[in-house]
Scaffold this motif. Structure first.
Motif, PDB file in Angstrom:
ATOM      1  N   MET A   1      31.024  16.308  -1.687  1.00 24.65           N
ATOM      2  CA  MET A   1      30.984  17.772  -1.700  1.00 24.65           C
ATOM      3  C   MET A   1      29.618  18.254  -1.233  1.00 24.65           C
ATOM      4  O   MET A   1      28.579  17.799  -1.712  1.00 24.65           O
ATOM      5  CB  MET A   1      31.269  18.301  -3.106  1.00 24.65           C
ATOM      6  N   GLN A   2      29.626  19.148  -0.271  1.00 23.82           N
ATOM      7  CA  GLN A   2      28.360  19.704   0.202  1.00 23.82           C
ATOM      8  C   GLN A   2      27.769  20.619  -0.852  1.00 23.82           C
ATOM      9  O   GLN A   2      28.480  21.218  -1.672  1.00 23.82           O
ATOM     10  CB  GLN A   2      28.588  20.461   1.499  1.00 23.82           C
ATOM     11  N   ASP A   3      26.446  20.751  -0.834  1.00 32.28           N
ATOM     12  CA  ASP A   3      25.788  21.543  -1.865  1.00 32.28           C
ATOM     13  C   ASP A   3      25.521  22.977  -1.440  1.00 32.28           C
ATOM     14  O   ASP A   3      24.934  23.744  -2.204  1.00 32.28           O
ATOM     15  CB  ASP A   3      24.487  20.872  -2.305  1.00 32.28           C
ATOM     16  N   ARG A   4      25.970  23.356  -0.201  1.00 34.95           N
ATOM     17  CA  ARG A   4      25.780  24.740   0.252  1.00 34.95           C
ATOM     18  C   ARG A   4      27.037  25.204   0.980  1.00 34.95           C
ATOM     19  O   ARG A   4      27.766  24.391   1.587  1.00 34.95           O
ATOM     20  CB  ARG A   4      24.555  24.870   1.161  1.00 34.95           C
ATOM     21  N   THR A   5      27.291  26.510   0.946  1.00 31.56           N
ATOM     22  CA  THR A   5      28.485  27.055   1.594  1.00 31.56           C
ATOM     23  C   THR A   5      28.324  26.990   3.114  1.00 31.56           C
ATOM     24  O   THR A   5      27.204  27.075   3.632  1.00 31.56           O
ATOM     25  CB  THR A   5      28.721  28.514   1.164  1.00 31.56           C
ATOM     26  N   PRO A   6      29.427  26.859   3.859  1.00 25.52           N
ATOM     27  CA  PRO A   6      29.318  26.628   5.302  1.00 25.52           C
ATOM     28  C   PRO A   6      28.911  27.845   6.118  1.00 25.52           C
ATOM     29  O   PRO A   6      28.325  27.685   7.187  1.00 25.52           O
ATOM     30  CB  PRO A   6      30.733  26.163   5.681  1.00 25.52           C
ATOM     31  N   ARG A   7      29.181  29.067   5.674  1.00 27.80           N
ATOM     32  CA  ARG A   7      28.908  30.236   6.515  1.00 27.80           C
ATOM     33  C   ARG A   7      27.602  30.926   6.136  1.00 27.80           C
ATOM     34  O   ARG A   7      26.714  31.109   6.958  1.00 27.80           O
ATOM     35  CB  ARG A   7      30.067  31.240   6.435  1.00 27.80           C
TER      36      ARG A   7
ATOM     37  N   ASP B   1      25.423  29.885   3.863  1.00 28.70           N
ATOM     38  CA  ASP B   1      24.418  28.916   3.403  1.00 28.70           C
ATOM     39  C   ASP B   1      23.954  29.237   1.985  1.00 28.70           C
ATOM     40  O   ASP B   1      22.765  29.176   1.666  1.00 28.70           O
ATOM     41  CB  ASP B   1      23.231  28.886   4.373  1.00 28.70           C
ATOM     42  N   LEU B   2      24.918  29.559   1.127  1.00 35.58           N
ATOM     43  CA  LEU B   2      24.605  29.836  -0.281  1.00 35.58           C
ATOM     44  C   LEU B   2      24.665  28.532  -1.062  1.00 35.58           C
ATOM     45  O   LEU B   2      25.533  27.686  -0.825  1.00 35.58           O
ATOM     46  CB  LEU B   2      25.602  30.830  -0.869  1.00 35.58           C
TER      47      LEU B   2
ATOM     48  N   TRP C   1      25.639  25.946  -3.909  1.00 34.45           N
ATOM     49  CA  TRP C   1      26.684  25.768  -4.919  1.00 34.45           C
ATOM     50  C   TRP C   1      26.055  25.388  -6.258  1.00 34.45           C
ATOM     51  O   TRP C   1      25.022  24.732  -6.316  1.00 34.45           O
ATOM     52  CB  TRP C   1      27.626  24.642  -4.516  1.00 34.45           C
TER      53      TRP C   1
ATOM     54  N   THR D   1      19.657  28.452  -9.089  1.00 38.66           N
ATOM     55  CA  THR D   1      20.621  28.383  -7.998  1.00 38.66           C
ATOM     56  C   THR D   1      21.368  29.696  -7.836  1.00 38.66           C
ATOM     57  O   THR D   1      21.572  30.187  -6.717  1.00 38.66           O
ATOM     58  CB  THR D   1      21.625  27.240  -8.254  1.00 38.66           C
TER      59      THR D   1
ATOM     60  N   ALA E   1      21.332  32.286  -4.559  1.00 39.59           N
ATOM     61  CA  ALA E   1      22.534  32.764  -3.876  1.00 39.59           C
ATOM     62  C   ALA E   1      22.582  34.288  -3.846  1.00 39.59           C
ATOM     63  O   ALA E   1      22.915  34.895  -2.818  1.00 39.59           O
ATOM     64  CB  ALA E   1      23.776  32.204  -4.559  1.00 39.59           C
TER      65      ALA E   1
END
Length: 273
Positions: free
Chosen positions: A1-7, A9-10, A12, A23, A27
């Protein structure tokens, strides 16, 4: 699981993560920068020495300053908690530029004004240019001039088409003075082309009508055929010096009258045929 959102870049929140508020706050700060994003300018070249919290800029070519000089043109820079946050733009990111009062959208390669990206508008309910459109005048323009020109890439023609739903309706151009009609031409309630004039905008005088069937032109009592003229109403000058201007022609049951000079009439008797 990536630690940041894809669009956006927030960050998680991760399982069993300590200091979760850090965190979450990161965000929220990034959302504050990007949602309804606004910058002060896109032309400031030197990094401001004392920016206010939340100040944003789009970097121009060759920016100057400790943080700015290492960044490329078009990058969004926002001052947050004493440091500059770098946001690389992506296709679809929208920003309002305050000193120009324009909205920009990034197309994946560069920033463009929203107006530059609007090429086709379809199914508009109304459009007002310099004034307010309404349910009747769904296209309304208030301007000192309106220009329509042929497409340079086309055949060079320019045609404006006005279409009515059936023969009993009207398609015409009306010329007004202080919102009161003075002249109208078109297909006014019929299929013949006509020109009308009015002194008060209520009562109209038909000055010209052209038959669609044979092209006959009727000029307020004068019909012009291809091989003859028709004066629909008779007129008898009172005498040989009655008021008249050179070239006037009229008739009655006994004579044909011609005004040969100012207030000078001649007549020819009409004989049975």
């Amino acid at each position: 699981m990536q630690d940041r959102t894809p669009r956006l870049d927030l960050p998680w929140l991760m399982p069993a993560q300590a200091q979760k508020h850090v965190t979450v706050n990161e965000a929220l700060a990034r959302l504050d920068m990007l949602v309804q994003a606004s910058v002060l300018s896109r032309t400031v070249t030197h990094q401001p020495p004392t920016p206010a919290e939340g100040d944003g800029y789009l970097l121009p070519d060759a920016p100057q300053g400790e943080m700015w000089s290492s960044q490329s043109e078009g990058v969004l820079m926002v001052f947050h908690e004493g440091v500059w946050t770098v946001i690389e733009p992506w296709a679809g990111l929208a920003v309002y530029v305050a000193d120009e009062a324009v909205s920009l959208v990034h197309d994946g390669a560069q920033w463009k004004t929203v107006s530059d990206q609007v090429r086709t508008l379809g199914e508009l309910e109304a459009l007002g240019v310099g004034t307010q459109a309404d349910t009747v005048n769904r296209l309304a323009i208030k301007s000192t001039g309106v220009l329509m020109s042929a497409d340079d890439a086309g055949p060079g023609d320019m045609r404006l088409t006005l279409n009515k739903s059936d023969a009993s309706h009207t398609t015409s151009l009306v010329f007004q003075s202080n919102w009161s009609g003075r002249a109208e031409f078109g297909l006014a309630g019929e299929e013949a082309f006509s020109i009308k004039v009015s002194d008060d905008g209520a009562d109209w005088l038909e000055a010209l009508k052209v038959s669609r069937a044979d092209g006959v032109v009727n000029l307020s009592g004068l019909a012009v055929h291809s091989d003859r003229l028709s004066l629909s109403a008779s007129h008898t000058p009172a005498n040989a010096t009655a008021p008249g201007e050179t070239g006037e022609i009229c008739w009655d049951m006994a004579y044909l009258y011609v005004c040969v000079a100012h207030n000078q009439w001649r007549r020819a008797a009409l004989a049975a045929w």
